[in-house]
Design a protein around this motif. Structure first.
Motif, short mmCIF file in Angstrom:
data_model
loop_
_atom_site.label_atom_id
_atom_site.label_comp_id
_atom_site.label_asym_id
_atom_site.label_seq_id
_atom_site.Cartn_x
_atom_site.Cartn_y
_atom_site.Cartn_z
N ASP A 8 7.34 3.51 -8.46
CA ASP A 8 8.00 2.48 -7.66
C ASP A 8 8.07 1.13 -8.38
O ASP A 8 9.01 0.36 -8.16
N ILE A 9 7.06 0.84 -9.21
CA ILE A 9 6.98 -0.46 -9.88
C ILE A 9 6.58 -0.23 -11.33
O ILE A 9 5.66 0.54 -11.61
N ILE A 10 7.28 -0.89 -12.25
CA ILE A 10 6.90 -0.90 -13.66
C ILE A 10 6.71 -2.34 -14.09
O ILE A 10 7.59 -3.18 -13.88
N ILE A 11 5.54 -2.64 -14.67
CA ILE A 11 5.29 -3.97 -15.23
C ILE A 11 5.35 -3.84 -16.75
O ILE A 11 4.54 -3.13 -17.34
N GLN A 38 0.83 -1.19 0.00
CA GLN A 38 0.00 0.00 0.00
C GLN A 38 0.87 1.25 0.00
O GLN A 38 1.87 1.34 0.72
N GLY A 39 0.50 2.23 -0.83
CA GLY A 39 1.24 3.48 -0.88
C GLY A 39 2.26 3.56 -2.00
O GLY A 39 2.78 4.64 -2.29
N LYS A 40 2.56 2.42 -2.63
CA LYS A 40 3.50 2.44 -3.75
C LYS A 40 2.78 2.82 -5.03
O LYS A 40 1.58 2.61 -5.18
N SER A 41 3.53 3.37 -5.98
CA SER A 41 2.97 3.72 -7.28
C SER A 41 3.37 2.67 -8.30
O SER A 41 4.43 2.04 -8.19
N VAL A 42 2.50 2.46 -9.29
CA VAL A 42 2.70 1.39 -10.28
C VAL A 42 2.44 1.92 -11.67
O VAL A 42 1.52 2.73 -11.89
N LEU A 43 3.23 1.46 -12.63
CA LEU A 43 2.99 1.74 -14.05
C LEU A 43 2.81 0.42 -14.79
O LEU A 43 3.67 -0.46 -14.71
N TRP A 44 1.70 0.29 -15.50
CA TRP A 44 1.43 -0.89 -16.31
C TRP A 44 1.53 -0.51 -17.78
O TRP A 44 0.77 0.33 -18.26
N HIS A 45 2.48 -1.11 -18.49
CA HIS A 45 2.54 -0.93 -19.94
C HIS A 45 1.40 -1.76 -20.58
O HIS A 45 0.83 -2.64 -19.94
N VAL A 99 9.52 -5.21 -13.67
CA VAL A 99 9.21 -6.62 -13.90
C VAL A 99 8.97 -6.83 -15.39
O VAL A 99 8.07 -6.24 -15.98
N ALA A 100 9.80 -7.67 -16.00
CA ALA A 100 9.67 -7.98 -17.43
C ALA A 100 8.84 -9.24 -17.60
O ALA A 100 9.21 -10.31 -17.12
N LEU A 101 7.69 -9.10 -18.29
CA LEU A 101 6.79 -10.24 -18.51
C LEU A 101 6.72 -10.67 -19.97
O LEU A 101 6.11 -11.69 -20.28
#
Length: 338
Positions: free
Chosen positions: A220-223, A147-154, A245-247
């Protein structure tokens, strides 16, 4: 029960869309810990396109038939019965398999089955397992989201990102960003899914836009599903102590040109790759449990939604693959079996 069934096959084992056809094949027999499920609907995934072309490393335990997610009715059980969940013949379920879902019947571990909620259709349930479990794995197990982290979804309108945006929002992300190559998909991410902002990677410098939106901090996080083409900008947009994270490699696996890797050191970046299909049953089973505990109640009350772009009869499997290859969809492509 007969010994054969109909299933989608690929002429010569691999090939273009035109190689897909329905044929007669042997019906699988469930092993001790498996169930045989009569398939009502199955979901398409990008890995299916790669596997059809012979470009996907299929796990050794997977049958040659395409497809990993499905919904249906339990036809029979192996000698171990329904397992801890006490599944029984006739139960309505959906689940994740190593392969074989493009068929009238699929044999799958009972650990990977989920009871179908009455609130969801067969088509919606067939679009959950692969995409929502992949998003769950990437966000929580790999990226260690809190909770509180920022995320980017490609790839904002891909089914995994659609799931991931909803998960991050529900669990208190400080901001949820997304990217796409079309304005329509960016608008969908914000107006429909509730992303904080979405950036067109064709018409804008998305990494600069992310930094502007975060007052220079980054996310904070990139998917990432794109790969080589986004490598440098991912390093630009990630925050200190962030996780990328590389998917997938939808844009290719090669990083071209002069690449500055200093942000990996200076920002203490973690860059990690992850897969799901090659994992063992215990690993996948834990993710299935997390899906049941965390997401299933929200599917039932409508908080989480499965976005289905198109439902086609499985006789139109070529049209379904073609639709996915066009990269215009916002959500799942589902095929139904009468």
């Amino acid at each position: 029960m007969g010994e054969t069934m109909r299933a989608v096959d690929i002429e010569n084992g691999k090939g273009p869309i035109s190689a897909l056809h329905i044929t007669e094949t042997a019906r699988p027999t469930p092993t001790d810990s498996q169930a045989l499920v009569r398939v009502k609907a199955f979901g398409l995934n990008r890995m299916d396109l790669l596997q059809r072309e012979g470009k996907y490393p299929v796990p050794p335990q997977a049958p040659s038939t395409l497809g990993v997610e499905f919904s249906g009715i339990i036809e029979s059980l192996g000698s171990s019965g329904g397992g801890a969940e006490n599944f029984a013949v006739g139960d309505e379920v959906f689940g994740l398999a190593y392969g074989g879902a493009y068929a009238e019947y699929v044999a799958v571990s009972v650990k990977m089955l989920v009871r179908k909620p009455k609130e969801l259709s067969w088509e919606e349930c067939a679009g959950i397992p692969e995409t929502w479990i992949t998003a769950t794995q990437a966000l929580y197990l790999v990226a260690k989201f809190a909770q509180g982290k920022s995320v980017l979804w490609h790839a904002a309108a891909s089914s995994v990102s659609i799931a991931g945006i909803q998960l991050a929002k529900a669990d208190g992300a400080s901001a949820v960003y997304a990217t796409a190559r079309q304005d329509e998909k960016c608008t969908f991410a914000v107006d429909t899914l509730g992303a904080t902002a979405a950036f067109n990677t064709v018409t804008s410098n998305w990494a600069d836009e992310v930094l502007k939106a975060t007052n220079g901090k980054g996310v904070d996080i990139i998917i990432d599903f794109i790969g080589g083409g986004y490598f440098q900008d991912n390093l630009k947009a990630i925050a200190r102590d962030g996780v990328i994270v590389a998917l997938g490699f939808m844009g290719g696996p090669i990083v071209k040109g002069d690449v500055d890797i200093s942000p990996i050191l200076m920002k203490r970046v973690t860059y990690v790759g992850s897969t799901l299909r090659s994992r063992d049953e215990d690993y996948q089973g834990k993710l299935r449990d997390q899906l049941v505990e965390h997401a299933l109640p929200k599917f039932k009350d409508g908080s989480f939604k499965v976005y289905v772009e198109k439902v086609l009869p499985w006789e139109k499997i070529q049209d379904a693959h073609r639709l996915l290859e066009e990269n215009k969809t916002k959500g799942k492509v589902i095929c139904t079996i009468p």
